[in-house]
Enzyme design. Structure first.
Site, mmCIF file in Angstrom:
data_model
loop_
_atom_site.group_PDB
_atom_site.id
_atom_site.type_symbol
_atom_site.label_atom_id
_atom_site.label_comp_id
_atom_site.label_asym_id
_atom_site.label_seq_id
_atom_site.Cartn_x
_atom_site.Cartn_y
_atom_site.Cartn_z
ATOM 1 N N LYS A 172 -30.632 75.304 -67.114
ATOM 2 C CA LYS A 172 -31.137 76.138 -68.201
ATOM 3 C C LYS A 172 -31.565 77.479 -67.619
ATOM 4 O O LYS A 172 -32.623 77.594 -66.989
ATOM 5 C CB LYS A 172 -32.309 75.465 -68.920
ATOM 6 C CG LYS A 172 -32.704 76.211 -70.193
ATOM 7 C CD LYS A 172 -33.795 75.506 -70.962
ATOM 8 C CE LYS A 172 -33.986 76.149 -72.331
ATOM 9 N NZ LYS A 172 -34.117 77.598 -72.319
ATOM 10 N N ARG A 215 -29.427 84.713 -74.500
ATOM 11 C CA ARG A 215 -28.323 83.974 -75.127
ATOM 12 C C ARG A 215 -27.312 85.000 -75.637
ATOM 13 O O ARG A 215 -27.678 85.962 -76.337
ATOM 14 C CB ARG A 215 -28.866 83.134 -76.278
ATOM 15 C CG ARG A 215 -27.837 82.232 -76.958
ATOM 16 C CD ARG A 215 -27.527 81.013 -76.114
ATOM 17 N NE ARG A 215 -26.661 80.092 -76.835
ATOM 18 C CZ ARG A 215 -27.100 79.085 -77.581
ATOM 19 N NH1 ARG A 215 -28.408 78.887 -77.755
ATOM 20 N NH2 ARG A 215 -26.255 78.269 -78.166
ATOM 21 N N GLU A 274 -26.598 70.606 -67.460
ATOM 22 C CA GLU A 274 -26.391 72.008 -67.093
ATOM 23 C C GLU A 274 -27.724 72.667 -66.779
ATOM 24 O O GLU A 274 -28.764 72.279 -67.336
ATOM 25 C CB GLU A 274 -25.715 72.766 -68.239
ATOM 26 C CG GLU A 274 -24.365 72.214 -68.633
ATOM 27 C CD GLU A 274 -23.792 72.868 -69.889
ATOM 28 O OE1 GLU A 274 -22.685 72.484 -70.302
ATOM 29 O OE2 GLU A 274 -24.468 73.757 -70.456
ATOM 30 N N GLU A 296 -25.209 82.314 -71.391
ATOM 31 C CA GLU A 296 -26.500 82.938 -71.080
ATOM 32 C C GLU A 296 -26.272 84.096 -70.118
ATOM 33 O O GLU A 296 -25.653 83.931 -69.062
ATOM 34 C CB GLU A 296 -27.448 81.909 -70.447
ATOM 35 C CG GLU A 296 -28.876 82.359 -70.340
ATOM 36 C CD GLU A 296 -29.673 82.135 -71.632
ATOM 37 O OE1 GLU A 296 -30.870 82.484 -71.659
ATOM 38 O OE2 GLU A 296 -29.087 81.609 -72.598
ATOM 39 N N PHE A 323 -21.147 78.420 -71.218
ATOM 40 C CA PHE A 323 -21.228 76.966 -71.292
ATOM 41 C C PHE A 323 -20.488 76.372 -72.488
ATOM 42 O O PHE A 323 -20.433 75.148 -72.643
ATOM 43 C CB PHE A 323 -22.676 76.483 -71.307
ATOM 44 C CG PHE A 323 -23.586 77.199 -72.276
ATOM 45 C CD1 PHE A 323 -23.456 77.042 -73.643
ATOM 46 C CD2 PHE A 323 -24.584 78.032 -71.798
ATOM 47 C CE1 PHE A 323 -24.296 77.686 -74.526
ATOM 48 C CE2 PHE A 323 -25.439 78.695 -72.676
ATOM 49 C CZ PHE A 323 -25.299 78.514 -74.051
ATOM 50 N N LYS A 363 -33.192 69.892 -74.233
ATOM 51 C CA LYS A 363 -33.707 70.641 -73.092
ATOM 52 C C LYS A 363 -34.851 69.878 -72.456
ATOM 53 O O LYS A 363 -35.688 69.270 -73.128
ATOM 54 C CB LYS A 363 -34.134 72.043 -73.497
ATOM 55 C CG LYS A 363 -35.113 72.164 -74.628
ATOM 56 C CD LYS A 363 -35.357 73.637 -74.957
ATOM 57 C CE LYS A 363 -36.218 73.805 -76.197
ATOM 58 N NZ LYS A 363 -36.434 75.232 -76.536
#
Length: 615
Positions: free
Chosen positions: A249, A254, A247, A302, A342, A425
């Site tokens: 970032k 958040r 996905e 996000e 997500f 990440k």
């Protein structure tokens, strides 16, 4: 419990630096509290009245508190201000002003809590005067030591050197005599982030009572966090070992979206990464949440500035302007927000936390099907087992101006409050992409979140800004903060001014007891924990001055092959005795208002990043 007794414990905590001793004192306080007051006791020990997500604020600034002291003790404003200038602390000022005696010794913890709560709830016309009178009346009925700590609570200056994490250890010590129950207590806290409610359950029914804590709309769940890696092949091995989800970032806020029915009416709430209630800040997200065809839901995503016509994301510097309490409607028009969801954690009365991510994603896609536009959208995702595809996705993400990608284990449950390889990440600058595609490490795998421990005056033109350099630290994961770097270059004039404004609000007349700092780098001004900054650096090195990750024993510097730059000559050699980690060429990326000091990068993470940069 009488509040005067609590004040004696607070005095003992204030003068205790040992983490084990702090925990033991807290456990003793909690054991002496009764069932009806233990939740209130927990909040007061943390300098609060309610869990942070409730957002109840005193709105009492320093100047207003000085007026309260003037009214409470019948002293002139000049007398109070003069004494405060000498003492440098509002609590110590109250202690000196309060008369000797045993006034208020019969006031209970619950009684003082209730009076403080009433003051905090005052609003509307004339509320300032009512707050002043309410606090003044309370102080007038307290002994000197109690007044000292009561004054510090509305001022946000209680700061006894511990956080909720230490409270979890103390609860374990209370029920088990050691820290063995900490994992079970923390699991419950991660799902229902209310330390008072957790303590109440443990006090009333022991550890077994924690089984009743379930995901509940309206109460934020501590967010799942990602580990760092630097190579696509490593990412596949750790998050796979076969297929993984990839996905983008996004570089925004958040956000958890909560929707539920209350007395037949749909309610919504938004919570930030650090569990702050942001519902009023983002009206377009709130409005979109109300249109979801669900009875109840908790979504994780996000929030970011987004132009639906061009498909472009706003840089963080623009998105961050939406985090405000005033001018919300105006900025909503200028910088419209979208939340890219997500994950889904709860749906129509049922927790989904234990489901595998692939199953949660299927449910999410069903719930958000047909929402290709609007303020709530699904995050993009690709499933692959090919490291080259991961590298390509990273390159595409960076080309869009995004931070990088997050790779997820498709079979993992949602790990509330946990950081692990279920999510990884992968970030890079444009210059580093070719190295990554070639299978090589490209320096540090991530930026570093540091707390500002203090500031230096600086020289020359920097004296105009109030500060000329910053002392940065990272979390030891033990309630303490350890130095890792000084920062004096790469800041704009406005960033220096902004740093000065923020540090002054957190100023401390002396070194906070949770800071581990060598005297050679003592700053000119200390700042209490509160300001988190994101730092970009070329690499992590060794330093004889900094305390982050410092250990006892080990080889002397010469044997360990330390160069003048402070780096180990060869990867994998033991770290020299007496040396910690430091940052080479640190630069300020931004202030992180969405993170608490407890969210700062830990020394454990620094060690992992050091090893990754040398592989």
């Amino acid at each position: 419990m009488r509040f005067a007794e609590l004040a004696r414990y607070l005095e003992k905590l204030e003068h205790t630096s040992s983490r084990n001793e702090l925990t033991a004192i807290l456990a003793e306080v909690l054991s002496r509290a009764n069932q009806a007051e233990v939740d209130k006791l927990c909040y007061l020990l943390l300098g609060e009245l309610v869990p942070s997500y409730r957002g109840l604020e005193f709105q009492i600034a320093e100047k207003m508190m000085l007026h309260v002291l003037s009214v409470a003790y019948k002293k002139s404003a000049a007398q109070v201000a003069g004494l405060y200038k000498i003492k440098g602390d509002l609590g110590d000022t109250a202690y000196e002003l309060a008369p000797d005696g045993t006034r208020g010794v019969k006031l209970t913890v619950s009684g003082v809590y209730q009076k403080l709560y009433e003051v905090a709830e005052e609003s509307g016309e004339g509320s300032r005067e009512r707050k002043v009178r309410g606090l003044a009346d309370l102080l007038g009925s307290l002994d000197r030591l109690s007044a000292k700590f009561v004054v510090r609570i509305p001022s946000g200056k209680l700061r006894l050197g511990f956080s909720e994490a230490t409270m979890l250890d103390a609860l374990s010590l209370m029920v088990k005599g050691d820290k063995s129950a900490r994992p079970a207590i923390e699991r419950a806290f991660n799902i229902g982030a209310d330390i008072g409610a957790i303590a109440g359950r443990v006090k009333n029914g022991g550890l077994g009572a924690l089984a009743g804590i379930k995901a509940t709309p309206g109460i934020p769940i501590r967010p799942s966090l990602a580990e760092r890696l630097s190579k696509p092949e490593e990412v596949i091995r750790k998050a796979g070992p076969e297929e993984v989800a990839v996905e983008e970032k996004l570089d925004g806020f958040r956000t958890q979206v909560h929707v539920w029915l209350e007395r037949g009416k749909k309610r919504t709430a938004l919570f930030s990464r650090n569990l702050e209630n942001t519902t009023m800040m983002f009206p377009e997200i709130t409005a979109a949440a109300e249109t979801l065809r669900v009875k109840s839901v908790i979504l994780d995503g996000e929030t970011i500035g987004y132009n639906a016509k061009t498909g472009k994301f706003a840089p963080f510097q623009e998105t961050v302007q939406r985090k405000r309490k005033h001018g919300i409607a105006e900025f909503a028009r200028k910088i419209p927000l979208n939340i890219f969801v997500f994950d889904i954690l709860y749906l129509d009365g049922k927790s989904l936390l234990e489901l595998a991510f692939r199953k949660r994603r299927e449910i999410l896609e069903r719930i958000l099907s047909g929402r290709s536009a609007g303020a709530i959208q699904r995050a993009t995702q690709r499933v692959t087992r090919d490291p080259k595809a991961v590298a390509d996705d990273l390159g595409a993400s960076v080309a869009k101006g995004l931070e990088g990608i997050v790779v997820k284990n498709l079979d993992a449950p949602y790990q509330a409050g946990g950081r692990g390889f279920h999510w990884i990440k992968l970030k890079a600058t444009t210059a580093a992409l070719e190295q990554l595609r070639a299978g090589k490490a490209a320096g540090l795998p991530d930026t570093i979140d540091c707390i500002v421990m203090g500031a230096y005056r600086g020289r020359g033109r920097r004296t105009r800004f109030g500060v000329g350099g910053l002392l940065l630290g990272v979390s030891g994961g033990d309630g303490r903060y350890y130095t890792i770097s000084r920062l004096g270059t790469g800041l704009s004039d406005e960033q220096f001014r902004e740093a000065n404004r923020r540090i002054r609000r957190l100023s401390s007349p002396e070194q906070p007891k949770e800071y581990i700092v060598e005297k050679e780098i003592t700053p000119d001004f200390w700042a209490n924990p509160g300001l988190v900054v994101e730092i970009l650096a070329d690499e992590i090195t060794y330093s004889p001055l900094h305390t982050a990750g410092r250990k006892k024993g080990g080889l002397p510097a010469r044997q360990a092959g330390v160069t003048k730059a402070g780096r180990a000559a060869k990867s994998g050699e033991p770290r020299p005795a007496g040396r910690g980690y430091s940052l080479r060429f640190p630069r300020l990326v931004r202030f992180r208002d969405d993170k608490r000091p407890e969210d700062a990068t830990t020394t454990g993470e620094i060690i992992k990043m050091y090893r990754q940069q040398n592989n």
